[in-house]
Design an enzyme around this catalytic site. Structure first.
Site, PDB file in Angstrom:
ATOM      1  N   SER A  88       2.957  -0.580   6.111  1.00  0.00           N
ATOM      2  CA  SER A  88       4.116  -0.351   6.976  1.00  0.00           C
ATOM      3  C   SER A  88       5.108  -1.515   6.933  1.00  0.00           C
ATOM      4  CB  SER A  88       3.658  -0.065   8.407  1.00  0.00           C
ATOM      5  OG  SER A  88       2.619  -0.923   8.787  1.00  0.00           O
ATOM      6  N   PHE A 131      -6.134   4.430   8.442  1.00  0.00           N
ATOM      7  CA  PHE A 131      -4.726   4.707   8.723  1.00  0.00           C
ATOM      8  C   PHE A 131      -3.869   3.461   8.533  1.00  0.00           C
ATOM      9  CE2 PHE A 131      -7.426   7.454  11.248  1.00  0.00           C
ATOM     10  CZ  PHE A 131      -6.942   8.705  10.897  1.00  0.00           C
ATOM     11  N   ASP A 188      -6.456  -6.738   4.253  1.00  0.00           N
ATOM     12  CA  ASP A 188      -5.938  -5.368   4.284  1.00  0.00           C
ATOM     13  C   ASP A 188      -5.883  -4.844   5.718  1.00  0.00           C
ATOM     14  OD1 ASP A 188      -5.108  -2.842   3.676  1.00  0.00           O
ATOM     15  OD2 ASP A 188      -6.872  -2.284   2.496  1.00  0.00           O
ATOM     16  N   MET A 195      -8.997   7.849   0.308  1.00  0.00           N
ATOM     17  CA  MET A 195      -9.783   8.198   1.507  1.00  0.00           C
ATOM     18  C   MET A 195     -10.340   9.609   1.374  1.00  0.00           C
ATOM     19  SD  MET A 195      -7.311   6.756   4.496  1.00  0.00           S
ATOM     20  CE  MET A 195      -6.477   5.175   4.337  1.00  0.00           C
ATOM     21  N   ASP A 254      -4.765   3.438  -1.659  1.00  0.00           N
ATOM     22  CA  ASP A 254      -5.798   3.710  -0.650  1.00  0.00           C
ATOM     23  C   ASP A 254      -6.373   5.109  -0.825  1.00  0.00           C
ATOM     24  OD1 ASP A 254      -6.023   1.325   0.968  1.00  0.00           O
ATOM     25  OD2 ASP A 254      -3.937   1.710   1.557  1.00  0.00           O
ATOM     26  N   MET A 311     -12.141   4.146  -0.080  1.00  0.00           N
ATOM     27  CA  MET A 311     -12.752   4.354   1.241  1.00  0.00           C
ATOM     28  C   MET A 311     -13.447   5.709   1.175  1.00  0.00           C
ATOM     29  SD  MET A 311      -9.566   2.808   3.353  1.00  0.00           S
ATOM     30  CE  MET A 311      -8.522   2.959   1.909  1.00  0.00           C
ATOM     31  N   GLY A 354      -2.526  -4.406   8.907  1.00  0.00           N
ATOM     32  CA  GLY A 354      -1.733  -5.117   9.915  1.00  0.00           C
ATOM     33  C   GLY A 354      -1.076  -6.391   9.434  1.00  0.00           C
ATOM     34  N   GLY A 399      -0.406   1.243   9.679  1.00  0.00           N
ATOM     35  CA  GLY A 399       0.326   0.989  10.913  1.00  0.00           C
ATOM     36  C   GLY A 399      -0.509   0.586  12.115  1.00  0.00           C
ATOM     37  N   HIS A 411      -8.459   0.929  -3.808  1.00  0.00           N
ATOM     38  CA  HIS A 411      -9.356   0.676  -2.677  1.00  0.00           C
ATOM     39  C   HIS A 411     -10.033   1.996  -2.302  1.00  0.00           C
ATOM     40  CE1 HIS A 411      -9.524  -0.538   1.903  1.00  0.00           C
ATOM     41  NE2 HIS A 411     -10.730  -0.453   1.368  1.00  0.00           N
ATOM     42  N   HIS A 464      -1.253  -1.372  -4.320  1.00  0.00           N
ATOM     43  CA  HIS A 464      -2.531  -1.057  -3.658  1.00  0.00           C
ATOM     44  C   HIS A 464      -2.595   0.444  -3.357  1.00  0.00           C
ATOM     45  CE1 HIS A 464      -6.008  -2.213  -1.099  1.00  0.00           C
ATOM     46  NE2 HIS A 464      -5.577  -1.288  -0.250  1.00  0.00           N
ATOM     47  N   SER A 472       0.853  -1.193   0.000  1.00  0.00           N
ATOM     48  CA  SER A 472       0.000   0.000   0.000  1.00  0.00           C
ATOM     49  C   SER A 472       0.883   1.235   0.000  1.00  0.00           C
ATOM     50  CB  SER A 472      -0.894   0.018   1.236  1.00  0.00           C
ATOM     51  OG  SER A 472      -1.403   1.335   1.402  1.00  0.00           O
ATOM     52  N   MET A 519     -11.146  -6.387   5.700  1.00  0.00           N
ATOM     53  CA  MET A 519     -10.360  -5.401   6.452  1.00  0.00           C
ATOM     54  C   MET A 519      -9.980  -5.997   7.803  1.00  0.00           C
ATOM     55  SD  MET A 519     -10.047  -2.739   4.473  1.00  0.00           S
ATOM     56  CE  MET A 519      -9.088  -1.845   5.689  1.00  0.00           C
TER      57      MET A 519
END
Ligand code: DX5
Ligand code: ZN
Length: 225
Positions: free
Chosen positions: A200, A147, A177, A41, A39, A72, A179, A149, A70, A37, A12, A141
């Site tokens: 991360s 966010f 998606d 938002m 993101d 959001m 962690g 991390g 993706h 990926h 990401s 998810m």
């Protein structure tokens, strides 16, 4: 694009250098990323703002493989055409983004893209049961979106297992998606996931001038799967 269920890593760019997306995309692909990926938002569906279709279009020439967008955002439908024109291969919308996810998925395929549907951690897997005939990807998810991390939410592993059984032989990717790291990747792959988004865990310690770290980080995830 033929369907396959081998494990794919999708870094990401939320964890990349925002002033240098083009070079970051080239670096992660050169180091072995399978998909990229993106993101998106809106500060409304999620409490953070990133970027829109013009940034995706600017990044596109720097990605050789799959651009996985993706969304959001809510509402979704007025923006589908712009993201499709930006060169997205997959466009994923959240089942929670509005009352008409079925129409949204039709519109994504109608715009010539692969359609994905994403589920927040609090949304049951049954929410996608009647959509499986019209999607190419389901995104589970494993953090609350917004966010990078954050910590992986363990309860989503069993949800992934249930989803995998529900999908059966249909050519539908299961994407995880949030962690994802060498500590969590094995559990979701064992549960049936094939696309691992990682922000991360891929970008940490590396940079476009130290891209080999991205490669090491991706190999560390692959090694446990
Ligand atoms: C969360 C995003 C994810 C996330 C992944 O809202 O959809 O793609 O940034 O980042 P990590 O891997 O750091 O959890
Ligand atoms: Zn994402």
């Amino acid at each position: 694009m033929s369907f396959d269920r081998s494990v794919k890593i999708a870094p990401s760019i939320l964890s990349a250098d925002f002033a240098n997306f083009g070079a970051e995309c080239e670096a992660i692909e050169a180091q072995g990323a399978d998909w990229v990926h993106i993101d998106v938002m809106d500060g409304h569906f999620v409490p953070n703002i990133t970027f829109g279709p013009s940034t995706c279009a600017a990044i596109r020439p720097h990605i050789k493989g799959i651009m996985d967008v993706h969304l959001m955002i809510a509402t979704v439908d007025p923006y589908i055409e712009a993201f499709a024109k930006s060169g997205a291969d997959f466009i994923t919308a959240h089942v929670e983004a509005g009352p008409h996810i079925h129409r949204t998925l039709q519109a994504i395929r109608g715009a010539g893209c692969k359609a994905g549907v994403a589920l927040n951690p609090g949304t049951p897997v049954s929410a996608v049961e009647n959509l499986l005939g019209m999607v190419d990807l389901v995104c589970v998810m494993t953090v609350n979106p917004g966010f990078g991390g954050q910590s992986f939410i363990e309860s989503q592993v069993e949800k992934t297992r249930v989803l995998r059984a529900m999908i059966g032989d249909r050519p539908i990717h299961i994407e995880i998606d949030g962690g994802v790291s060498p500590l969590t990747a094995k559990s979701v792959v064992d549960a049936g996931a094939d696309v691992l988004v990682a922000g991360s865990a891929v970008f940490k310690g590396g940079s476009v001038s130290k891209p080999e770290v991205y490669g090491e980080n991706m190999r560390a995830i692959r090694a446990v799967c």
